[in-house]
Write an enzyme that holds these catalytic residues in place. Structure first.
Site, PDB file in Angstrom:
ATOM      1  N   SER A 188      -0.276  -3.392   6.242  1.00 52.50           N
ATOM      2  CA  SER A 188       1.052  -2.968   6.688  1.00 52.50           C
ATOM      3  C   SER A 188       1.778  -4.073   7.429  1.00 52.50           C
ATOM      4  O   SER A 188       1.146  -4.933   8.049  1.00 52.50           O
ATOM      5  CB  SER A 188       0.916  -1.781   7.663  1.00 52.50           C
ATOM      6  OG  SER A 188       0.182  -0.742   7.090  1.00 52.50           O
ATOM      7  N   HIS A 246       1.364   5.605  10.872  1.00 52.72           N
ATOM      8  CA  HIS A 246      -0.057   5.663  10.513  1.00 52.72           C
ATOM      9  C   HIS A 246      -0.901   6.279  11.624  1.00 52.72           C
ATOM     10  O   HIS A 246      -1.809   7.059  11.358  1.00 52.72           O
ATOM     11  CB  HIS A 246      -0.579   4.264  10.142  1.00 52.72           C
ATOM     12  CG  HIS A 246       0.000   3.760   8.865  1.00 52.72           C
ATOM     13  ND1 HIS A 246      -0.152   4.423   7.674  1.00 52.72           N
ATOM     14  CD2 HIS A 246       0.744   2.656   8.577  1.00 52.72           C
ATOM     15  CE1 HIS A 246       0.459   3.754   6.708  1.00 52.72           C
ATOM     16  NE2 HIS A 246       1.016   2.674   7.232  1.00 52.72           N
TER      17      HIS A 246
END
Lengths: 385, 385, 385, 385
Positions: B243, B313
């Site tokens: 990410s 997340h």
């Protein structure tokens, strides 16, 4: 969710009780928010008020529904709730929450119309046998006749419940409007070329889920079927039902009790042999027809007709077209409809107009001939109420 | 619905205005119902109150949605509304009504997970090219590499919108956890046998509909993908993301401005050549890593981390596992993440626990090594707030 | 089979040699059986004779084909064989055996017609780009234009090779018969409502497998496409091709060399700019048209026209309808067809009659106007042979 | 083709006659070609010889097969031919031509294996009821039990006949090898979790088309089913049949007649009650088992076992594993197999070896215990031939 599924009936009832006592909105909070809004009616006070009147059950159901098969399980849960509702009127608030969720989920735009025929999985077809509520299907041979090329069966399906229709309907394709149910159901009847037919008759509509009661699919189903068949079979000019008149016989009996109708009229009406023998008795036929027309057009419960089937089709925008004496001589046909069937016509270009007139003014759309029957009954009967 | 669809932007805005002035709840009715409830808090007074706080817009939207393609059209409508919301804060109440409907319709239980690969209709695949928001797809050749046997792409679809995913994610199957985005995206990279891989890396998640903003699908998507891959490829032991850390570079700049971080540290950080030349500068790497760990673990907005990707997340229950300096050296990688990538780990047996700790206590799940980095920064920095 | 697949080209050639020397029929056995039949012609002596003339290769190929993907592998094998056949004429007997098998396997009754469009898997669509032999497809954008709603693409597929068509054709739906190829191929051309079209033009037919050469699929493909479109789009009245005349320009050159045609006629014909400038030169157009009609109708190779495309369509029962000067001004259109396109008409009610007349009497079906062109050429040219 | 389909039986027989007299090869041509080849055996003389021995029927059938449904119609045609073949031996040459075509068309590589279960169209499932030849299916309820999760049914389909399997087989999943057929067929038997089973038993294999007689599909079917199940259910260790021994009882009767076996042995064997009462008669069981083993292993027709079911499975490469007395006590089980069932084992790693030994040396693969039974019979019986 799996814990809920495994509850015994008594535990389930205790759980419903809990949902009422612990998962309802909090009256004190509602009151406080209502007061705040009262003092200063604005967006800032409205939102808390809106939230305060929503019960925590909503969120609970929402989360339960996330489990695999969750939506189907909630439908079943509501089925159980409804079965106990009469004995537990306090569950009505649970039901209101479930209905709100289910209405959003089972939005007509998400439902899929599927034709069911001899290519359809038996896992689905056996549901037709299980749930056919109007004219029971005895076995696979009878089922097969109802799926031949001059018959049609359509179901509405929801993506989360792909194996069971929410509702289904059966149609016969014929030349000329059908009056008699037994002819349509006969398994040995000859199969007609659908291209030569000019009429499509809905002879049965059944729901498959108790838990979806009062969430209406019938109107959507009929409209979609009509527009599918219009495209597929341009020769079909008439879309109509062949329906029972299920409240007529009970109403007749009550009228006799009340002395409004001579008792002689109903003697023998429960005996199918006696009835069959009267098939040429024009006077009897005419008298009963007058009464049946009167029943359908003028007997109201509130602003709507008493007869539940009439309410359904008229509410959908159909028009009462014709009454058929000896149209259903099965035991249940006699017991409920005194042997009558009714044809309601569905014309896509009129149903919106009919629907509006019905909803706004309680106006019943009927053919001239049925209206005349109802009107010509005269003073024979004293008013029922 | 088709009239609404054809409105020009200015007419649409006028229509939104109308929805506020004429289709909102009626404050007088709310007030009257609130007073009635106030006077006598019971089921009989609650129901009217509930109804009074629901705006007529709800019913209007419900009916509009019955048109063919109606649900999709309402999604688009909300897209238009959101674009004008900043300039028209009074539309917020319209948005609230739409969100309530859309949340019920786009219920996770009704969404279908589909794998997208080289067998998928181009009518769908072209949406990937159009909506990929993290690492743009240049052409069909690049797209093809992302759909090979050592890559996976999954989308969530709603039955009423079968041609466009609501959200989609792209994964790479690898041996060992990936640190570097450019390696994964390289169209000419060799294709690996997926059976030999032990790690599945989510390297991109993109939404396709502006009109579904704030209706969360990402968590559902990731969980389902993980459980599909666990079954299909038992050799995969690690599910992780690769990410960006999109708020790090702006935060760093602000820290420099504030004097909390020496300005020398960021000189050259925007120049990919300069950065590449520093690839062996262990001191620079360590300093930046300490800062990045500090940023992710300790910089909060309310109780949550400032970084939007971290919020997503961690809120899903993932754990911050590793920071990779020079993990994304593209211009946008430098501009947003100062060249960093982060691996978040998804373990199905821990995400519920992590999620609860995050939601209830704001606790950020992180590996020992990242925690140590954040802790060892010492007094270098003055607090940001 | 997998051993055969891995053979290098030289090993494969050795293997083909072995197939000739060791897997051919045994001349002594044939001789003995022929003598036995000669002596006593009966069923008892015929069967052994039949078996003796079949080579063991047949059985070998049959067994190889049982491997997974075996049929496709034999098709590829024949492709390799054909590439080496000119240098190895002794392989002709292998080819004869393969053709016999492949003809039975690729029986038209087992082939499936599929429409290919923007819903079709890219794994199949990329084969169109790879195998389009008439008008190359530059990229996915050009491909997409050929799959829009006013275009059609159909392929014939065999169940054992579901990912690659055996043959495919591309059509344009238009108002009026198309004369010009470049107009049809233009990616930015406007998309027409197919319901308003009256003409379907086959502008390309391509085979995808070298190994199926001389196993004819084109006729089957065109007939099926015509009957599918007749049902789907009743407004289409004309089915025609827009075809090249690929042997015309070489024939013209030869005629010039021979002195049969004045050399001035062909000066500039290879220069697309020069040709475009002559677009209003009616005399040039007429002269070339006369020659082209003459070429197509009267230049024969045996009993059939010299032109391969003419042979194909006339053999299928089509009729030569019109010649279009400047119908294809691409470099290959000039080099092969001197800029001409031809329209062949397919009428399902005439193709059997045309086909028979063509096969039995070599009769070329052509419109009056084309026949007149060919007839009016007069003594300008001396006969070519 | 449609003319042929409408022929009455007598007209069809006349047409078959015509096919023999007018559409056979021409003996004079064959003779001439044979002489030419005799005089000069070369490729140039071989080709005409090859063509001369092919009958014009081949081409006729080929063309007929191009009609829609043509292949299926030729299969049916051959069915009719075979029914009359005994009375018309001259039709054998027609049959030979048809077989040659059908073998190529129904190539195993083109057949699709499909699982048939409760999701399969009734239009296909009713074929199972119609064609089950080993253990008849009484009704849909019995059928359903055979399609539950601990049962499997697979059919081989040809793309040109998608509604009827060519052949199908039924299996039971069990813990331990099944000996008794009635237990497997019992509709009310409990359903077992397939994951807990270690054995898959083929208990029925049936062909659906008379017209495909002698075109073998059984071997292909069994191999594919085994490899599908090996992948799907790794817990299955044993693949076996539960088969009848249909020639045993007739053989026993003949042996009694011949005096080779004492008559007392067969008294009562046709009476299922009597047999059931002997279920603990170990001496009777042993004697019959010895005889059955002897019958299966040593009674040959040519080089192969007399028993047709044994021939089929041994020819496929299976191994005779076990004999089960009272394994099938149905009337037909007693009448044909004297109540025996046999288990043949299919092990994918041994069937090729077994098959070769069987084909080349007539060697019957059997377990030690069955071999011992056959060997220990001693001089009880005089040889049958």
């Amino acid at each position: 969710m799996s814990a809920v599924r495994q509850l015994s009936e008594s535990s389930l009832h205790r759980w419903f009780g809990l949902l009422v006592t612990r998962y309802s909105h909090d009256p004190r909070t509602v009151r406080r928010c209502a007061e705040a809004y009262h003092a200063d009616p604005s967006a800032a006070t409205l939102l808390p008020l809106q939230q305060s009147v929503e019960s925590p059950r909503q969120e609970l159901f929402n989360r339960l529904s996330l489990a695999p098969g969750g939506a189907a399980a909630l439908v079943e849960l509501r089925g159980g709730l409804l079965r106990g509702l009469a004995a537990h009127p306090e569950w009505a608030s649970i039901d209101a929450d479930l209905v709100r969720l289910l209405r959003a989920w089972f939005h007509p735009g998400f439902l899929e119309l599927r034709r069911l025929d001899w290519q359809t999985a038996p896992a689905i077809l056996e549901k037709l046998i299980a749930y056919e509520a109007v004219h029971p299907i005895g076995d696979w041979r009878e089922l097969r006749r109802r799926l031949e090329s001059d018959r049609r069966c359509f179901g509405l399906f929801h993506p989360a419940m792909p194996d069971t229709p929410l509702i289904f309907t059966e149609l016969a394709l014929t030349s000329g409007l059908s009056a008699n149910v037994q002819e349509l159901l006969e398994p040995r009847s000859p199969i007609i070329d659908p291209v030569k037919c000019d009429c499509a008759t809905f002879y049965s509509i059944s729901n498959c889920h108790d838990g979806l009661r009062n969430i209406p699919f019938g109107n959507t189903l009929i409209r979609r079927v009509v527009s599918v068949l219009e495209r597929e079979l341009p020769g079909i000019r008439t879309f109509a039902t062949l329906s029972p008149v299920p409240g007529f016989r009970p109403w007749l009996t009550a009228a006799v009790e009340r002395g409004a109708v001579p008792r002689e009229l109903t003697v023998g009406l429960d005996d199918s042999q006696w009835v069959a023998d009267r098939s040429r008795d024009a006077a009897l036929e005419r008298t009963l027809k007058l009464l049946c027309a009167r029943y359908l057009l003028q007997e109201k419960s509130g602003t709507e007709p008493c007869d539940p089937v009439a309410r359904f089709h008229l509410g959908n925008g159909a028009r009462l077209h014709r009454l058929n004496w000896l149209g259903d001589t099965s035991p249940s046909g006699l017991r409920r409809s005194a042997g009558f069937t009714a044809n309601y016509l569905y014309r896509l270009d009129q149903i919106d107009k009919n629907h509006r007139a019905y909803v706004r003014h309680g106006r019943v759309a009927a053919s001239r001939s049925v209206e005349k029957l109802a009107a010509s009954l005269g003073p024979l009967l004293t008013p029922t109420r």
